[in-house]
Enzyme design. Structure first.
Site, PDB file in Angstrom:
ATOM      1  N   ARG A  27     -23.479  -2.691   9.246  1.00  8.67           N
ATOM      2  CA  ARG A  27     -23.221  -3.961   9.936  1.00  8.67           C
ATOM      3  C   ARG A  27     -24.082  -4.085  11.191  1.00  8.67           C
ATOM      4  O   ARG A  27     -24.547  -5.184  11.530  1.00  8.67           O
ATOM      5  CB  ARG A  27     -21.729  -4.045  10.279  1.00  8.67           C
ATOM      6  CG  ARG A  27     -21.321  -5.323  10.997  1.00  8.67           C
ATOM      7  CD  ARG A  27     -19.808  -5.439  11.085  1.00  8.67           C
ATOM      8  NE  ARG A  27     -19.411  -6.531  11.979  1.00  8.67           N
ATOM      9  CZ  ARG A  27     -18.794  -6.367  13.137  1.00  8.67           C
ATOM     10  NH1 ARG A  27     -18.480  -5.148  13.556  1.00  8.67           N
ATOM     11  NH2 ARG A  27     -18.473  -7.403  13.883  1.00  8.67           N
ATOM     12  N   HIS A  74     -26.430  -7.306  11.645  1.00  8.16           N
ATOM     13  CA  HIS A  74     -26.260  -8.288  12.712  1.00  8.16           C
ATOM     14  C   HIS A  74     -27.459  -8.307  13.661  1.00  8.16           C
ATOM     15  O   HIS A  74     -27.757  -9.348  14.245  1.00  8.16           O
ATOM     16  CB  HIS A  74     -24.973  -8.001  13.479  1.00  8.16           C
ATOM     17  CG  HIS A  74     -23.741  -8.461  12.764  1.00  8.16           C
ATOM     18  ND1 HIS A  74     -22.684  -9.075  13.389  1.00  8.16           N
ATOM     19  CD2 HIS A  74     -23.409  -8.410  11.439  1.00  8.16           C
ATOM     20  CE1 HIS A  74     -21.762  -9.376  12.496  1.00  8.16           C
ATOM     21  NE2 HIS A  74     -22.174  -8.976  11.300  1.00  8.16           N
ATOM     22  N   TRP A 131     -12.421  -5.616   1.623  1.00  5.95           N
ATOM     23  CA  TRP A 131     -12.780  -6.460   0.496  1.00  5.95           C
ATOM     24  C   TRP A 131     -12.490  -5.758  -0.833  1.00  5.95           C
ATOM     25  O   TRP A 131     -12.198  -6.407  -1.824  1.00  5.95           O
ATOM     26  CB  TRP A 131     -14.267  -6.800   0.556  1.00  5.95           C
ATOM     27  CG  TRP A 131     -14.665  -7.734   1.644  1.00  5.95           C
ATOM     28  CD1 TRP A 131     -14.712  -9.105   1.573  1.00  5.95           C
ATOM     29  CD2 TRP A 131     -15.118  -7.397   2.963  1.00  5.95           C
ATOM     30  NE1 TRP A 131     -15.150  -9.630   2.761  1.00  5.95           N
ATOM     31  CE2 TRP A 131     -15.414  -8.605   3.635  1.00  5.95           C
ATOM     32  CE3 TRP A 131     -15.302  -6.192   3.640  1.00  5.95           C
ATOM     33  CZ2 TRP A 131     -15.878  -8.640   4.947  1.00  5.95           C
ATOM     34  CZ3 TRP A 131     -15.770  -6.221   4.949  1.00  5.95           C
ATOM     35  CH2 TRP A 131     -16.051  -7.427   5.591  1.00  5.95           C
TER      36      TRP A 131
END
Length: 548
Positions: free
Chosen positions: A75, A79, A240
């Site tokens: 991540r 990002h 998820w």
């Protein structure tokens, strides 16, 4: 997750003639000289240091026991790169400008100070590497280390000053495009206005960054298989997928195959209860959650399937043939998950039983796994009888372990093994009160009853990297899953859905496409990419020939 050996890449950089002259000229105009360029970095050594960070058992995540920092590293690089704009040639991974408060304060970057801090030990050992290169290389390493694609790394990113940081708002918001705070859905369960969210996805990833629909779906399917949302960071909650620490196509398969329900913090569930804490968003946030736990097995094939005959699967040495398999505390699928076995892992299953339409085995290291899943899928294949030599080693008592003079148990025995850990120099098969199938371990001059069909598993084998400490139920792993509204758009939009279904059926295709898309994402704006910054931009290192 068992550690996975990372292939060692050897990198050589040769400088001569004009290349060396160009480097000297560049270094003379850059603060910090050539050291800022990362050109002299031993990339293979850096990878090894990142693996140490990934495998550090001191890492903890208060919301999810058993987590690794891998998803956070993924991540972080995402990002950092996801701010790129092809129209203005600003943002992107080249610069690592998230280090500065102006960009780091973006709400979508909440929590990313954790992986940045984790990588400081690597930066301290290799100070010549730029943060920009380190963040990307760490993500590539994490992806490969967790069963994902091997992505070729190219060094040469340069850390930029705060003046190059971008304003908040470039990173996607899970509810972007929606102009209401309601819960109205259509007959297919799609939130009102979802088409606008799809349009914003294409505007952000496609128009601004240059990605195709296929690349967008690949990035989300490969990226969101990792980790979970945290209420303290984003207000959204949950994982998820069921196994958020390994690369797979589970995200795509579950998005296509499961039923989903829109919820907010105080939504009433089909059973009349509250939204499970594991997937309950904070007030003001909306997300979808999986209804599997409420509707049970709806597949007719599973309902009508006959119970298998476990005589075809006697105790023995088995190899995992699935990408991963949950290890549960008890045979029931409702019991707590205490670990996971991954593909090609070989275990000794000392007991095998039929439970409903599934066949489950008890591992010598404790816990139960499905050999044949309820739907009929083969998860483990038998390779032979119990490997008695592999059973030697350290054991931990689970109950009172009686000692006998030989491998034939009668009554309470002639003593007990000490509570806690004990060593076994030899393991043999025997019987308990005449019933075959028992296993005995020699400890001193006595034989400890480790397992018997009559008394069960009395001591579990201690396996390095798995249960040096007794396994506990994994927090946040009750089986509930969630999807963000932006995730659901992949299911609802016809063009996204076409690619999603391809990945749901073909994990190798997803791995290939995700690797290519993630590499492109993390190279947007770098001097060697097709989207490189123009002259006078943030610039880059002329030594971008470094590759691995």
């Amino acid at each position: 997750v068992a550690p996975r050996e990372v292939p060692r890449h050897q990198v050589g950089v040769a400088l001569a003639g004009a290349a060396a002259a160009a480097t000297a000229g560049w270094a003379a105009t850059r603060p910090g000289g050539a050291a800022s360029c990362s050109a002299s970095v031993d990339w293979d050594a850096v990878r090894k240091e990142v693996v140490k960070v990934l495998d550090d058992d001191k890492y903890t995540d208060s919301s999810y026991e058993g987590a690794t920092p891998g998803p956070l590293l993924l991540r972080l690089a995402w990002h950092s790169a996801g701010t790129f704009c092809k129209h203005t040639s600003t943002g992107g991974s080249n610069g690592a400008t998230m280090r500065h408060p102006k960009e780091g304060s973006d709400p979508e970057n909440a929590g990313l100070q954790v992986p940045r801090k984790l990588l400081e030990s690597v930066k301290a050992k290799y100070p010549s590497i730029s943060y920009a290169d380190l963040w990307v290389l760490a993500a590539y390493t994490a992806i490969e280390h967790t069963g994902g694609p091997s992505i070729e790394f190219r060094g040469g990113r340069v850390d930029a000053p705060e003046s190059k940081a971008v304003e908040n708002g470039r990173l996607p918001n899970p509810e972007m495009g929606l102009d209401h705070d309601g819960m109205e859905v259509d007959s297919e369960g799609r939130i009102k206005g979802w088409e606008k969210t799809c349009a914003r996805i294409r505007q952000l990833f496609g128009e601004r960054m240059g990605f195709s629909d296929r690349e967008i779906v690949a990035l989300l399917c490969g990226g969101h298989v990792y980790g979970r949302c945290h209420n303290q960071h984003s207000g959204y909650v949950g994982a998820w997928v069921e196994n958020p620490t390994r690369f797979s196509n589970e995200y795509a398969a579950d998005l296509v195959g499961d039923k989903w329900m829109l919820v907010k913090h105080d939504t009433k569930m089909p059973d009349g209860g509250v939204v499970p804490e594991e997937v309950r968003p904070e007030p003001g946030k909306r997300q979808y959650i999986d209804l599997t736990k409420y509707e049970g097995e709806a597949d007719e094939a599973k309902e009508t399937r006959k119970a298998p005959d476990c005589k075809e699967f006697p105790p023995g040495k088995y190899v995992c043939v699935s990408d991963w398999v949950n290890v549960r505390e008890q045979p029931s699928t409702e019991s707590a998950i205490i670990g996971r076995f991954t593909k090609d892992l070989v275990v000794n299953l000392v007991a095998v039983k039929v439970f409903g339409t599934a066949i489950r085995g008890q591992a010598e290291r404790g816990g139960w796994v499905s050999i044949i899943a309820s739907g009929g899928k083969t998860l483990f294949e038998r390779q032979g009888d119990v490997d008695l030599q592999a059973m030697q080693g350290s054991f931990r008592t689970l109950a009172s372990v009686p000692l006998f003079d030989n491998a034939a148990a009668k009554g309470a025995g002639s003593g007990k093994a000490p509570s806690g850990n004990f060593e076994v120099s030899q393991v043999v098969a025997g019987d308990d009160e005449g019933e075959q199938g028992a296993l005995f371990g020699k400890t001193g001059n006595k034989w400890a009853l480790l397992y018997s069909p009559k008394r069960g598993l009395l001591a579990e084998k201690i396996v390095f990297g798995y249960n040096e400490k007794p396994r506990k139920a994994l927090k946040g792993q009750l089986g509930h899953q969630m999807m963000l509204i932006t995730d659901m758009c992949l299911l609802w939009d016809p063009d996204f859905n076409k690619v999603l279904n391809e990945y749901a059926e073909d994990e190798e295709l997803l791995s290939k496409d995700f690797g290519l898309a993630y590499k492109r994402l993390t190279e947007l704006g770098c001097p060697w990419s097709a989207d490189k910054l123009p002259a006078g931009g943030a610039g880059g290192c002329p030594m971008f020939g470094c590759a691995m």
